[in-house]
Motif scaffolding. Structure first.
Motif, PDB file in Angstrom:
ATOM      1  N   ARG A  94       0.853  -1.190   0.000  1.00 17.18           N
ATOM      2  CA  ARG A  94       0.000   0.000   0.000  1.00 17.18           C
ATOM      3  C   ARG A  94       0.889   1.240   0.000  1.00 17.18           C
ATOM      4  NH1 ARG A  94      -5.504  -0.961  -0.993  1.00 17.18           N
ATOM      5  NH2 ARG A  94      -6.121  -2.884   0.078  1.00 17.18           N
ATOM      6  N   GLY A  95       0.320   2.345  -0.404  1.00 14.34           N
ATOM      7  CA  GLY A  95       1.051   3.616  -0.374  1.00 14.34           C
ATOM      8  C   GLY A  95       2.255   3.592  -1.290  1.00 14.34           C
ATOM      9  N   ALA A  96       3.415   3.983  -0.727  1.00 13.93           N
ATOM     10  CA  ALA A  96       4.627   4.098  -1.545  1.00 13.93           C
ATOM     11  C   ALA A  96       5.300   2.763  -1.812  1.00 13.93           C
ATOM     12  CB  ALA A  96       5.613   5.047  -0.852  1.00 13.93           C
ATOM     13  N   LEU A  97       4.884   1.703  -1.129  1.00 17.62           N
ATOM     14  CA  LEU A  97       5.498   0.399  -1.352  1.00 17.62           C
ATOM     15  C   LEU A  97       5.185  -0.120  -2.747  1.00 17.62           C
ATOM     16  CD1 LEU A  97       4.991  -1.656   1.938  1.00 17.62           C
ATOM     17  CD2 LEU A  97       7.139  -0.723   1.028  1.00 17.62           C
ATOM     18  N   GLU A  98       6.136  -0.858  -3.331  1.00 20.82           N
ATOM     19  CA  GLU A  98       5.936  -1.514  -4.618  1.00 20.82           C
ATOM     20  C   GLU A  98       5.904  -3.033  -4.403  1.00 20.82           C
ATOM     21  OE1 GLU A  98       5.324   0.061  -7.304  1.00 20.82           O
ATOM     22  OE2 GLU A  98       5.828   2.115  -6.658  1.00 20.82           O
ATOM     23  N   PHE A  99       5.455  -3.763  -5.433  1.00 27.55           N
ATOM     24  CA  PHE A  99       5.368  -5.218  -5.314  1.00 27.55           C
ATOM     25  C   PHE A  99       6.737  -5.859  -5.099  1.00 27.55           C
ATOM     26  CE2 PHE A  99       1.045  -4.912  -6.923  1.00 27.55           C
ATOM     27  CZ  PHE A  99       0.412  -5.923  -6.203  1.00 27.55           C
ATOM     28  N   GLU A 100       7.803  -5.228  -5.626  1.00 24.78           N
ATOM     29  CA  GLU A 100       9.122  -5.819  -5.406  1.00 24.78           C
ATOM     30  C   GLU A 100       9.576  -5.683  -3.958  1.00 24.78           C
ATOM     31  OE1 GLU A 100       9.751  -1.857  -7.686  1.00 24.78           O
ATOM     32  OE2 GLU A 100       8.439  -3.621  -7.791  1.00 24.78           O
ATOM     33  N   SER A 125       4.389 -12.531   9.450  1.00 23.36           N
ATOM     34  CA  SER A 125       4.822 -11.374  10.234  1.00 23.36           C
ATOM     35  C   SER A 125       5.739 -10.481   9.412  1.00 23.36           C
ATOM     36  CB  SER A 125       5.529 -11.820  11.517  1.00 23.36           C
ATOM     37  OG  SER A 125       6.766 -12.432  11.223  1.00 23.36           O
ATOM     38  N   VAL A 126       5.753  -9.208   9.782  1.00 20.69           N
ATOM     39  CA  VAL A 126       6.627  -8.219   9.138  1.00 20.69           C
ATOM     40  C   VAL A 126       7.304  -7.398  10.234  1.00 20.69           C
ATOM     41  CG1 VAL A 126       6.793  -6.295   7.526  1.00 20.69           C
ATOM     42  CG2 VAL A 126       5.027  -8.031   7.199  1.00 20.69           C
ATOM     43  N   THR A 127       8.612  -7.283  10.159  1.00 22.51           N
ATOM     44  CA  THR A 127       9.370  -6.420  11.069  1.00 22.51           C
ATOM     45  C   THR A 127       9.917  -5.249  10.269  1.00 22.51           C
ATOM     46  OG1 THR A 127       9.984  -8.269  12.498  1.00 22.51           O
ATOM     47  CG2 THR A 127      11.324  -6.264  12.648  1.00 22.51           C
ATOM     48  N   ASN A 128       9.608  -4.055  10.726  1.00 22.49           N
ATOM     49  CA  ASN A 128      10.030  -2.837  10.034  1.00 22.49           C
ATOM     50  C   ASN A 128      11.320  -2.316  10.673  1.00 22.49           C
ATOM     51  OD1 ASN A 128      10.327  -0.434   8.706  1.00 22.49           O
ATOM     52  ND2 ASN A 128       8.326   0.415   9.290  1.00 22.49           N
ATOM     53  N   ASN A 129      12.455  -2.584  10.023  1.00 24.01           N
ATOM     54  CA  ASN A 129      13.752  -2.088  10.501  1.00 24.01           C
ATOM     55  C   ASN A 129      14.126  -0.765   9.857  1.00 24.01           C
ATOM     56  OD1 ASN A 129      14.192  -4.357  12.166  1.00 24.01           O
ATOM     57  ND2 ASN A 129      14.959  -5.540  10.415  1.00 24.01           N
ATOM     58  N   GLY A 130      13.214  -0.214   9.067  1.00 22.34           N
ATOM     59  CA  GLY A 130      13.484   1.059   8.417  1.00 22.34           C
ATOM     60  C   GLY A 130      13.111   2.235   9.301  1.00 22.34           C
ATOM     61  N   ASP A 131      13.084   3.400   8.697  1.00 23.19           N
ATOM     62  CA  ASP A 131      12.788   4.618   9.462  1.00 23.19           C
ATOM     63  C   ASP A 131      11.489   5.269   9.017  1.00 23.19           C
ATOM     64  OD1 ASP A 131      13.554   5.444   6.984  1.00 23.19           O
ATOM     65  OD2 ASP A 131      15.283   6.625   7.644  1.00 23.19           O
ATOM     66  N   ALA A 132      10.687   4.543   8.218  1.00 22.36           N
ATOM     67  CA  ALA A 132       9.425   5.112   7.756  1.00 22.36           C
ATOM     68  C   ALA A 132       8.287   4.121   8.007  1.00 22.36           C
ATOM     69  CB  ALA A 132       9.498   5.436   6.260  1.00 22.36           C
ATOM     70  N   ARG A 133       7.140   4.666   8.280  1.00 20.26           N
ATOM     71  CA  ARG A 133       5.934   3.849   8.482  1.00 20.26           C
ATOM     72  C   ARG A 133       5.501   3.249   7.145  1.00 20.26           C
ATOM     73  NH1 ARG A 133       0.284   5.224   8.400  1.00 20.26           N
ATOM     74  NH2 ARG A 133      -0.913   4.128  10.014  1.00 20.26           N
ATOM     75  N   VAL A 134       5.135   1.950   7.139  1.00 19.63           N
ATOM     76  CA  VAL A 134       4.689   1.293   5.908  1.00 19.63           C
ATOM     77  C   VAL A 134       3.328   0.641   6.149  1.00 19.63           C
ATOM     78  CG1 VAL A 134       7.002   0.873   4.974  1.00 19.63           C
ATOM     79  CG2 VAL A 134       5.946  -0.824   6.483  1.00 19.63           C
ATOM     80  N   GLU A 135       2.584   0.457   5.056  1.00 19.54           N
ATOM     81  CA  GLU A 135       1.269  -0.174   5.133  1.00 19.54           C
ATOM     82  C   GLU A 135       1.172  -1.293   4.094  1.00 19.54           C
ATOM     83  OE1 GLU A 135      -1.782   2.698   4.616  1.00 19.54           O
ATOM     84  OE2 GLU A 135      -1.475   3.658   6.567  1.00 19.54           O
ATOM     85  N   MET A 136       0.506  -2.347   4.485  1.00 17.32           N
ATOM     86  CA  MET A 136       0.296  -3.473   3.570  1.00 17.32           C
ATOM     87  C   MET A 136      -0.792  -4.366   4.158  1.00 17.32           C
ATOM     88  SD  MET A 136       3.809  -5.616   4.368  1.00 17.32           S
ATOM     89  CE  MET A 136       4.792  -4.136   4.418  1.00 17.32           C
ATOM     90  N   ASP A 137      -1.297  -5.283   3.372  1.00 22.44           N
ATOM     91  CA  ASP A 137      -2.307  -6.224   3.894  1.00 22.44           C
ATOM     92  C   ASP A 137      -1.959  -7.642   3.454  1.00 22.44           C
ATOM     93  OD1 ASP A 137      -3.229  -4.679   1.443  1.00 22.44           O
ATOM     94  OD2 ASP A 137      -4.552  -6.412   1.308  1.00 22.44           O
ATOM     95  N   PRO A 138      -2.108  -8.598   4.381  1.00 21.36           N
ATOM     96  CA  PRO A 138      -1.749  -9.995   4.089  1.00 21.36           C
ATOM     97  C   PRO A 138      -2.854 -10.717   3.330  1.00 21.36           C
ATOM     98  CG  PRO A 138      -2.482  -9.803   6.356  1.00 21.36           C
ATOM     99  CD  PRO A 138      -2.528  -8.413   5.777  1.00 21.36           C
ATOM    100  N   TYR A 139      -2.447 -11.722   2.594  1.00 19.94           N
ATOM    101  CA  TYR A 139      -3.410 -12.531   1.854  1.00 19.94           C
ATOM    102  C   TYR A 139      -2.958 -13.983   1.812  1.00 19.94           C
ATOM    103  CZ  TYR A 139      -0.082 -12.329  -2.063  1.00 19.94           C
ATOM    104  OH  TYR A 139       1.039 -12.436  -2.853  1.00 19.94           O
ATOM    105  N   GLY A 140      -3.909 -14.846   1.529  1.00 22.63           N
ATOM    106  CA  GLY A 140      -3.628 -16.246   1.239  1.00 22.63           C
ATOM    107  C   GLY A 140      -4.374 -16.630  -0.021  1.00 22.63           C
TER     108      GLY A 140
END
Length: 597
Positions: free
Chosen positions: A128-134, A186-201
């Motif tokens: 979501r947001g600025a994140l890309e699929f890669e 699970s996702v661990t954010n070791n960066g310095d910016a807030r990120v958003e995403m949603d899990p799927y199966g």
């Protein structure tokens, strides 16, 4: 024709019509013809709304030869590919393809590029947001296993992937002794910016399964439960999801506020994505036209991961056999709403569910499904005995009235009005209801169809033996007149061949004989044409039912024997002595001239 004969003829005609119609519209299944459209494709299912970079080819999978994690439990055997973290190799160790002891075990999941139609589950995150699929794991992500253990009931497996941009993803697989996987992403954010995403199966199936039954009475395809509403779409319906924009993957999207599961069901097997009870999920069913992929998804709500934080998302995956006790246990113990409806109970669910529950309970004591069917039939006949008693007494009285009815018919001649009036007067005087004899037959029709459904769809009857030659109660009697039931040195015709309909087995012959004995207790029609029809009826039914599952034929034989015994005893208790090979004689003295009054 008098009312009694009309009712009897109507009842038998309707029963025969129902059975013939059933066989016409629902013939034994034939192996589906494989076409280019149903052959496996070489693409892997796309993540939700991915526009690029989501697919790999079978050639790429083969060339990279991704490492695999072994799965070993009492019920399952398989592997998880580290390419995409795909659960794409899974077999059911307690089930075989055929009765042959050397037969291969049942394969549920198969990888892309394998010998079977690809069928698999895969998990990931949608950016979501600025994140890309890669930046998130996808179908071609190479995961690494933390440790080197096998996935067992006691040892979970953890997969990890670092995207190199501050996000570390893990997938933890757990499995019980049966068929339920628990997946924690699970996702661990070791960066310095807030990120958003949603899990799927995702559970994806490439093409229509090769062993599709194509039975109208059985649902095979997408199955979904969302907030108490069950939805079932077969594969052809999924193909009609198309939107005007043919490039987009057509989909049906359902929001479940607190309970939802979705997946694919076969006759005996199922793969289902399940949200945690009480959690909101979005259930999606999709057909990808270009790749010929049928796909079901569970999407969980969007999560925000602050710098330094870790977020987890839990879900479950059922992949295995639709065993009544197992699925019922998951429904009750894990809180999976209406999970027992994954078994196709049909329109008569209000009968099929309790009938199977009682059959299963009886089998817990007897340990043989054949004898359990016999015991179930005894129980059903005992419950219906009060209704049947009046019917059998009425039929006995009707048979005793045959001489008087014949005399009335002779006196009335062609005067139908006079015939009808005198018949009605006779019924009123003797307090006989001519329609009562139809009641036992009419009561049996819904029970017959319900038991047919139970035997056809429940895995507990699959490959269940009874005695001797009857090794599978869900299949027709394998014995045959063609080889004198095994005495002659050649094989019986194949069950799907025309000869098998003519050279029937031993059980259908017993069925016809038991039906003939039962009919001998009923009042014989005065009309010769009617008498001939009724005389042939048991033998017609013998051939019509000959191709049905032997468990159903066993029920019908037992029902006929019990009905005959009940009717015979009731007639004797009421002063009537049945003569099966002659005419009915009464144990009660009649006054001289009664027969001509």
């Amino acid at each position: 024709m008098d009312d009694q004969n009309k009712n009897m003829l109507l009842a038998f005609a309707l029963s025969l019509l129902v059975l013939v119609t059933w066989m016409w519209f629902f013939p034994p299944p034939e192996p589906p013809v494989r076409t280019a459209e149903t052959e496996q494709t070489d693409s892997v299912a796309l993540p939700p709304e991915a526009t690029s970079g989501g697919a790999v080819t079978a050639d790429q999978v083969a060339e990279t030869a991704a490492p695999r994690v072994t799965i070993e439990t009492p019920s399952l055997r398989g592997t998880i590919s580290l390419d995409g973290g795909r659960l794409d190799d899974l077999s059911l160790t307690t089930y075989r393809e055929t009765l042959d002891e050397d037969s291969d075990i049942v394969h549920l999941f198969s990888p892309v590029g394998g010998a079977r139609t690809p069928f698999y589950a895969i998990y990931g995150w949608r950016p979501r947001g600025a994140l890309e699929f890669e930046n998130v794991p996808g179908p071609n992500t190479r995961w690494e296993q933390v440790g080197d253990n096998t996935l067992t009931v006691d040892t979970p497996v953890v997969l990890e992937w670092d995207n190199g941009a501050g996000l570390v993803f893990t997938q933890t697989y757990e499995v019980d002794a049966k068929y339920m996987f628990h997946i924690t992403q699970s996702v661990t954010n070791n960066g310095d910016a807030r990120v958003e995403m949603d899990p799927y199966g995702i559970v994806a199936r490439h093409g229509v399964p090769a062993d599709l039954s194509n039975f109208f009475i059985l649902h095979e395809g997408m199955i979904q439960m969302a907030d108490g509403t069950l939805t079932e779409d077969d594969y052809s319906v999924m193909e009609e999801y198309r939107r005007v924009d043919r490039e987009a993957a057509p989909a049906q999207i359902t929001e479940a506020a607190q309970d939802g599961w979705i997946g694919f069901t076969d006759k005996y097997w199922m793969a289902t994505l399940i949200g945690m009870p009480g959690d909101a999920v979005t259930a999606v069913s999709k057909f990808v036209p270009g790749a010929n992929i049928y796909q079901t998804e569970i999407r969980q709500p969007v999560v925000a991961i602050e710098p330094g934080a870790t977020v987890e998302a839990d879900s479950m995956l059922f992949a295995g056999a639709k065993e009544w006790s197992t699925i019922r246990g998951y429904e009750n113990n894990l809180g999976i709403e209406s999970f027992l409806n994954a078994i196709d109970w049909g329109w008569f669910f209000f009968l099929t569910k309790p009938i199977f529950a009682v059959l299963y309970w009886i089998n817990g004591y007897i340990g043989n499904m054949g004898w359990s069917i016999v015991a179930l039939t005894l129980l059903i006949k005992s419950v219906l005995l009060p209704l049947a008693w009046k019917s059998y007494v009425s039929m006995a009285k009707m048979k005793e009235l045959q001489p008087e009815m014949a005399a009335i018919k002779e006196r009335a001649g062609d005067d139908k009005q006079k015939l009808q009036k005198e018949m009605i007067d006779l019924y009123k005087t003797k307090k006989v209801n001519p329609a009562a004899g139809c009641l036992p037959i009419l009561m049996q029709i819904p029970i017959f169809f319900s038991l047919y459904k139970v035997i056809f769809v429940t895995i507990e009857l699959r490959h269940a033996p009874w005695i001797g030659w009857v090794r599978d109660l869900s299949a027709p009697d394998p014995s045959s007149l063609y080889n004198l039931f095994g005495l002659l040195p050649w094989d019986a015709p194949e069950p799907t061949s025309f000869l098998a309909l003519i050279f029937i087995g031993l059980m259908p012959i017993v069925l016809g004989t038991s039906m003939w004995l039962q009919m001998k207790l009923n009042p014989a029609p005065a009309d010769k044409t009617q008498a001939m029809i009724f005389g042939w009826m048991p033998w017609v039914f013998m051939f019509v039912l000959g191709g049905f599952a032997s468990g159903l034929v066993l029920y019908w034989i037992t029902n006929n024997i019990i009905t005959f015994s009940q009717q015979y005893l009731i007639m004797r208790l009421n002063g009537h002595k049945p003569d099966l090979f002659g005419n009915m004689t009464s144990g009660m003295r009649r006054k001289k001239g009664d027969a001509t009054k």
